[in-house]
Design a protein around this motif. Structure first.
Motif, PDB file in Angstrom:
ATOM      1  N   MET A   1      42.331  44.432  51.050  1.00 50.21           N
ATOM      2  CA  MET A   1      42.496  44.455  49.595  1.00 50.21           C
ATOM      3  C   MET A   1      41.129  44.476  48.910  1.00 50.21           C
ATOM      4  SD  MET A   1      45.510  41.565  49.151  1.00 50.21           S
ATOM      5  CE  MET A   1      45.735  41.815  47.391  1.00 50.21           C
ATOM      6  N   ARG A   2      41.055  45.214  47.816  1.00 45.71           N
ATOM      7  CA  ARG A   2      39.850  45.150  46.991  1.00 45.71           C
ATOM      8  C   ARG A   2      39.871  43.807  46.265  1.00 45.71           C
ATOM      9  NH1 ARG A   2      41.944  49.932  45.901  1.00 45.71           N
ATOM     10  NH2 ARG A   2      42.580  49.289  43.782  1.00 45.71           N
ATOM     11  N   THR A   3      38.870  42.972  46.525  1.00 47.39           N
ATOM     12  CA  THR A   3      38.871  41.607  46.010  1.00 47.39           C
ATOM     13  C   THR A   3      37.573  41.314  45.270  1.00 47.39           C
ATOM     14  OG1 THR A   3      40.228  40.903  47.888  1.00 47.39           O
ATOM     15  CG2 THR A   3      39.128  39.173  46.622  1.00 47.39           C
ATOM     16  N   LEU A   4      37.716  40.781  44.069  1.00 43.00           N
ATOM     17  CA  LEU A   4      36.562  40.360  43.278  1.00 43.00           C
ATOM     18  C   LEU A   4      36.572  38.840  43.181  1.00 43.00           C
ATOM     19  CD1 LEU A   4      34.152  40.996  41.405  1.00 43.00           C
ATOM     20  CD2 LEU A   4      35.796  41.087  39.500  1.00 43.00           C
ATOM     21  N   LEU A   5      35.504  38.210  43.634  1.00 44.82           N
ATOM     22  CA  LEU A   5      35.341  36.764  43.508  1.00 44.82           C
ATOM     23  C   LEU A   5      34.418  36.479  42.322  1.00 44.82           C
ATOM     24  CD1 LEU A   5      34.881  35.753  47.255  1.00 44.82           C
ATOM     25  CD2 LEU A   5      36.982  35.729  45.883  1.00 44.82           C
ATOM     26  N   VAL A   6      34.814  35.516  41.493  1.00 50.45           N
ATOM     27  CA  VAL A   6      34.098  35.256  40.240  1.00 50.45           C
ATOM     28  C   VAL A   6      33.697  33.783  40.157  1.00 50.45           C
ATOM     29  CG1 VAL A   6      34.185  35.402  37.727  1.00 50.45           C
ATOM     30  CG2 VAL A   6      35.453  37.068  39.118  1.00 50.45           C
ATOM     31  N   HIS A   7      32.409  33.550  39.947  1.00 46.73           N
ATOM     32  CA  HIS A   7      31.922  32.203  39.661  1.00 46.73           C
ATOM     33  C   HIS A   7      31.824  32.049  38.151  1.00 46.73           C
ATOM     34  CE1 HIS A   7      29.242  28.748  39.241  1.00 46.73           C
ATOM     35  NE2 HIS A   7      29.441  28.479  40.506  1.00 46.73           N
ATOM     36  N   PRO A   8      32.348  30.960  37.567  1.00 48.20           N
ATOM     37  CA  PRO A   8      32.326  30.804  36.106  1.00 48.20           C
ATOM     38  C   PRO A   8      30.911  30.604  35.557  1.00 48.20           C
ATOM     39  CG  PRO A   8      33.904  29.314  37.154  1.00 48.20           C
ATOM     40  CD  PRO A   8      33.052  29.869  38.236  1.00 48.20           C
ATOM     41  N   SER A   9      30.826  30.500  34.243  1.00 55.38           N
ATOM     42  CA  SER A   9      29.544  30.312  33.563  1.00 55.38           C
ATOM     43  C   SER A   9      28.911  28.973  33.918  1.00 55.38           C
ATOM     44  CB  SER A   9      29.743  30.402  32.046  1.00 55.38           C
ATOM     45  OG  SER A   9      30.313  31.641  31.684  1.00 55.38           O
ATOM     46  N   GLY A  10      27.614  28.855  33.638  1.00 56.48           N
ATOM     47  CA  GLY A  10      26.874  27.636  33.943  1.00 56.48           C
ATOM     48  C   GLY A  10      27.244  26.488  33.013  1.00 56.48           C
ATOM     49  N   LEU A  11      26.918  25.267  33.448  1.00 54.01           N
ATOM     50  CA  LEU A  11      27.170  24.070  32.664  1.00 54.01           C
ATOM     51  C   LEU A  11      25.907  23.669  31.913  1.00 54.01           C
ATOM     52  CD1 LEU A  11      29.259  22.014  35.238  1.00 54.01           C
ATOM     53  CD2 LEU A  11      30.013  23.756  33.614  1.00 54.01           C
ATOM     54  N   MET A  12      26.021  22.616  31.122  1.00 49.17           N
ATOM     55  CA  MET A  12      24.934  22.196  30.244  1.00 49.17           C
ATOM     56  C   MET A  12      23.637  21.937  31.006  1.00 49.17           C
ATOM     57  SD  MET A  12      25.040  19.022  27.585  1.00 49.17           S
ATOM     58  CE  MET A  12      23.564  18.464  26.725  1.00 49.17           C
TER      59      MET A  12
ATOM     60  N   ARG B   1      28.788  33.019  57.928  1.00 48.40           N
ATOM     61  CA  ARG B   1      27.497  32.916  57.250  1.00 48.40           C
ATOM     62  C   ARG B   1      27.652  33.457  55.824  1.00 48.40           C
ATOM     63  NH1 ARG B   1      23.205  33.823  61.003  1.00 48.40           N
ATOM     64  NH2 ARG B   1      21.924  34.634  59.303  1.00 48.40           N
ATOM     65  N   PRO B   2      26.985  32.858  54.844  1.00 50.25           N
ATOM     66  CA  PRO B   2      27.130  33.304  53.451  1.00 50.25           C
ATOM     67  C   PRO B   2      26.794  34.781  53.275  1.00 50.25           C
ATOM     68  CG  PRO B   2      25.879  31.255  53.583  1.00 50.25           C
ATOM     69  CD  PRO B   2      26.033  31.738  54.984  1.00 50.25           C
ATOM     70  N   ALA B   3      27.614  35.475  52.511  1.00 50.40           N
ATOM     71  CA  ALA B   3      27.377  36.901  52.218  1.00 50.40           C
ATOM     72  C   ALA B   3      26.420  36.994  51.031  1.00 50.40           C
ATOM     73  CB  ALA B   3      28.698  37.603  51.926  1.00 50.40           C
TER      74      ALA B   3
ATOM     75  N   ARG C   1      35.565  39.452  54.168  1.00 49.44           N
ATOM     76  CA  ARG C   1      35.064  40.701  54.757  1.00 49.44           C
ATOM     77  C   ARG C   1      35.396  40.767  56.248  1.00 49.44           C
ATOM     78  NH1 ARG C   1      29.209  42.390  52.276  1.00 49.44           N
ATOM     79  NH2 ARG C   1      28.497  40.697  53.621  1.00 49.44           N
ATOM     80  N   ALA C   2      35.243  39.613  56.923  1.00 52.09           N
ATOM     81  CA  ALA C   2      35.569  39.578  58.354  1.00 52.09           C
ATOM     82  C   ALA C   2      37.043  39.877  58.587  1.00 52.09           C
ATOM     83  CB  ALA C   2      35.202  38.217  58.941  1.00 52.09           C
ATOM     84  N   ALA C   3      37.895  39.573  57.580  1.00 49.83           N
ATOM     85  CA  ALA C   3      39.330  39.844  57.691  1.00 49.83           C
ATOM     86  C   ALA C   3      39.687  41.254  57.239  1.00 49.83           C
ATOM     87  CB  ALA C   3      40.111  38.815  56.865  1.00 49.83           C
ATOM     88  N   GLY C   4      38.676  42.066  56.890  1.00 51.54           N
ATOM     89  CA  GLY C   4      38.926  43.465  56.568  1.00 51.54           C
ATOM     90  C   GLY C   4      39.044  43.796  55.092  1.00 51.54           C
ATOM     91  N   HIS C   5      38.764  42.846  54.208  1.00 55.60           N
ATOM     92  CA  HIS C   5      38.884  43.101  52.778  1.00 55.60           C
ATOM     93  C   HIS C   5      37.590  43.700  52.218  1.00 55.60           C
ATOM     94  CE1 HIS C   5      42.714  40.918  52.513  1.00 55.60           C
ATOM     95  NE2 HIS C   5      42.175  40.050  53.344  1.00 55.60           N
ATOM     96  N   ASP C   6      37.730  44.462  51.165  1.00 51.47           N
ATOM     97  CA  ASP C   6      36.597  45.039  50.434  1.00 51.47           C
ATOM     98  C   ASP C   6      36.258  44.058  49.309  1.00 51.47           C
ATOM     99  OD1 ASP C   6      34.727  46.578  49.139  1.00 51.47           O
ATOM    100  OD2 ASP C   6      36.120  48.122  48.469  1.00 51.47           O
ATOM    101  N   VAL C   7      35.092  43.405  49.399  1.00 52.82           N
ATOM    102  CA  VAL C   7      34.809  42.257  48.525  1.00 52.82           C
ATOM    103  C   VAL C   7      33.586  42.509  47.645  1.00 52.82           C
ATOM    104  CG1 VAL C   7      34.419  39.758  48.451  1.00 52.82           C
ATOM    105  CG2 VAL C   7      35.699  40.763  50.357  1.00 52.82           C
ATOM    106  N   ARG C   8      33.700  42.108  46.394  1.00 55.85           N
ATOM    107  CA  ARG C   8      32.563  42.015  45.480  1.00 55.85           C
ATOM    108  C   ARG C   8      32.512  40.600  44.912  1.00 55.85           C
ATOM    109  NH1 ARG C   8      32.092  47.520  41.770  1.00 55.85           N
ATOM    110  NH2 ARG C   8      32.203  49.047  43.477  1.00 55.85           N
ATOM    111  N   LEU C   9      31.332  40.224  44.425  1.00 59.21           N
ATOM    112  CA  LEU C   9      31.152  38.881  43.861  1.00 59.21           C
ATOM    113  C   LEU C   9      30.378  39.015  42.556  1.00 59.21           C
ATOM    114  CD1 LEU C   9      30.064  35.751  45.933  1.00 59.21           C
ATOM    115  CD2 LEU C   9      29.342  36.073  43.577  1.00 59.21           C
ATOM    116  N   LEU C  10      30.855  38.338  41.516  1.00 61.83           N
ATOM    117  CA  LEU C  10      30.176  38.343  40.216  1.00 61.83           C
ATOM    118  C   LEU C  10      29.982  36.903  39.756  1.00 61.83           C
ATOM    119  CD1 LEU C  10      29.235  40.541  38.117  1.00 61.83           C
ATOM    120  CD2 LEU C  10      31.224  39.836  36.777  1.00 61.83           C
ATOM    121  N   ASP C  11      28.742  36.557  39.462  1.00 64.10           N
ATOM    122  CA  ASP C  11      28.396  35.197  39.053  1.00 64.10           C
ATOM    123  C   ASP C  11      28.135  35.187  37.551  1.00 64.10           C
ATOM    124  OD1 ASP C  11      27.471  32.645  38.681  1.00 64.10           O
ATOM    125  OD2 ASP C  11      25.843  32.774  40.152  1.00 64.10           O
TER     126      ASP C  11
END
Length: 491
Positions: free
Chosen positions: A1-12, A166-168, A33-43
């Motif tokens: 699956m095409r998957t987008l992981l999102v980290h929310p905005s920063g704190l104070m 290991r971290p991507a 990714r190891a499970a075959g998914h197409d992954v992107r990450l947005l912080d």
């Protein structure tokens, strides 16, 4: 699956002191990714909501996952989940993370259908199972899953080994925006997970079920060696609890001739028991240490169940100085403090060479003080649960409390981020600027606008759309405190 992981905005506090890479999401991304998914990450600490919309339109993800390690991010994630569903109605939208694991059913109910599932517990093992079920069926059988129907048939799983995945880090863009203090830029690494102590203000021990797991020294050294950044923050809750483990990682780094500048967090009693491992790491490049003292007197230490003494704390500071470490001390501000107590803390902070940082005592779900203190809550606005606001009654009028807090925080500003302190670290700032790194330099000038009594008091006057649940007082009456735990405790 095409998957987008999102980290929310920063704190104070991330506007001044640090902005860390989303290490947890990077590990989840690697597992997917190891499970075959197409992954992107947005912080969203370094990107905007407009960037997120552009990513959604361009990538058209079939699944979007939000990291929810911090309570103040809950309202933002709920609103963003609705936007994702509006733009991509068939998209599977989920959330996971430390804080949301303790209040998953409440948050998914608040999402009003925008979240399809919340995954409790560790994401590396659970998220691939979750996405497989979202695609193939059997969602309610996923360990740790909570849906709108309330299903959580199986408890969350613990990761078998910290060595993998290991971290991507290749998925994280704008890595030059991550820093901690003068380590600019800085990456993050994790050598251990869990904590054997049971401090009343902390939920690390209740999240991990009192387990304590270690990465193999070889895998830990390989991970550090792969990092491009010159600075590395070791994110372990307490570094080098097992000195032989710290020594073994050091030996592997020495063998690989890896040279970095390190920052870590530990306890006074750990430092005093195992000074040799910290000396070894000092030779490897350890320059900075965060020491959670929490209180100056026995009464405060007992309140937070630190299991240390004021004498141990002072001896630990003396030892750190002797080793040559720059130490940042954390003290917890009790909302019950009056002006005299703030004055005492200011006087003490000016008497020691260390940096002093203040956090406000905050009852969090998953902590014991959530069950003992949360009945007194003056606000359940998620956004105020950032350890910089008071959410239980204050002895001083609230505006006066913030004036005293900001005045006391300014001690750190003068010692660490003020113009005089900046002159002493001019070489560090200059080297950072030559590399195009402006995070630390910018922080020097931002303090007055970020830590501002009127701003903090005004935050209480905002309209509240999403609130924390009313705590279940039954949990505190459980003899073995089972209801506090996310993962099963080891027998």
């Amino acid at each position: 699956m095409r998957t987008l992981l999102v980290h929310p905005s920063g704190l104070m506090y991330s506007e001044i002191f640090l902005r860390l890479e989303p290490l947890g999401l990077e590990r989840v991304a690697a597992a997917l990714r190891a499970a075959g998914h197409d992954v992107r990450l947005l912080d969203l600490q370094v990107f905007s909501h407009r960037d997120l919309r552009r990513e959604l339109v361009e990538f058209e993800p079939e699944a979007v996952g939000f990291g929810l390690n911090y309570l103040p991010n809950v309202p933002e994630v709920l609103e963003l989940a609705h936007r994702v569903k509006s733009l991509l109605p068939r998209c599977f939208v989920f959330a996971g993370g430390h804080s949301v694991s303790f209040i998953a059913s409440h948050v998914i109910a608040q999402s009003d259908g925008a979240l399809d599932a919340i995954l409790r517990g560790e994401g590396e093992v659970g998220t691939p199972l979750l996405l497989a079920a979202a695609r193939d069926g059997g969602l309610t059988e996923v360990p740790g899953v909570v849906t709108a129907d309330g299903f959580c048939a199986k408890p969350p799983l613990l990761l078998d080994s910290l060595d993998e995945p290991r971290p991507a880090r290749d998925l994280t863009r704008r890595r030059d925006k991550y820093f901690i203090g003068v380590l600019d830029p800085a990456a993050s690494v994790e050598f251990t997970r869990g904590c054997p102590w049971d401090c009343s203000f902390c939920s690390a021990w209740t999240f991990y079920g009192r387990s304590y797991r270690k990465m193999s020294p070889e895998a830990a050294a390989d991970d550090v060696a792969s990092i491009r950044e010159p600075g590395v923050f070791i994110v372990d809750d307490v570094a080098f609890i097992r000195p032989e483990h710290g020594d073994a990682i050091a030996a592997e780094l020495e063998k690989r001739k890896v040279r970095k500048e390190y920052y870590l967090e530990t306890r006074a009693d750990v430092l005093l028991r195992h000074p040799e491992v910290f000396r070894r790491w000092r030779r490897l490049g350890l320059n900075y240490m965060f020491l959670g003292m929490e209180a100056l007197d026995e009464q405060g230490l007992d309140l937070y169940r630190k299991r240390t003494s004021p004498d141990q704390n002072i001896k630990a500071l003396e030892l750190a100085r002797a080793i040559g470490l720059t130490v940042a001390i954390n003290l917890i501000v009790d909302p019950a403090w009056d002006s005299k107590q703030f004055q005492l803390v200011r006087r003490w902070a000016l008497s020691v060479p260390e940096i002093v940082n203040l956090t406000v005592m905050t009852p969090y779900p998953g902590t014991e003080i959530w069950h003992t203190e949360s009945r007194k809550l003056t606000s359940r606005d998620y956004r105020l649960f950032d350890i910089q606001h008071a959410v239980v009654p204050t002895t001083l009028p609230l505006r006066e409390f913030y004036r005293e807090l900001v005045k006391t925080q300014a001690v750190m500003n003068r010692k660490h981020l003020g113009v005089a302190a900046a002159a002493k670290t001019l070489g560090i700032i200059g080297r950072n600027l030559l590399r195009g790194q402006t995070n630390f330099a910018a922080a020097i000038w931002k303090f007055p606008s970020v830590y501002n009594a009127d701003r903090q008091h005004g935050d209480h006057l905002r309209e509240v759309r999403y609130e924390l649940p009313v705590p279940d007082q039954r949990a505190v009456r459980q003899a073995d405190r089972r209801e506090l735990y996310i993962h099963q405790r080891p027998h």
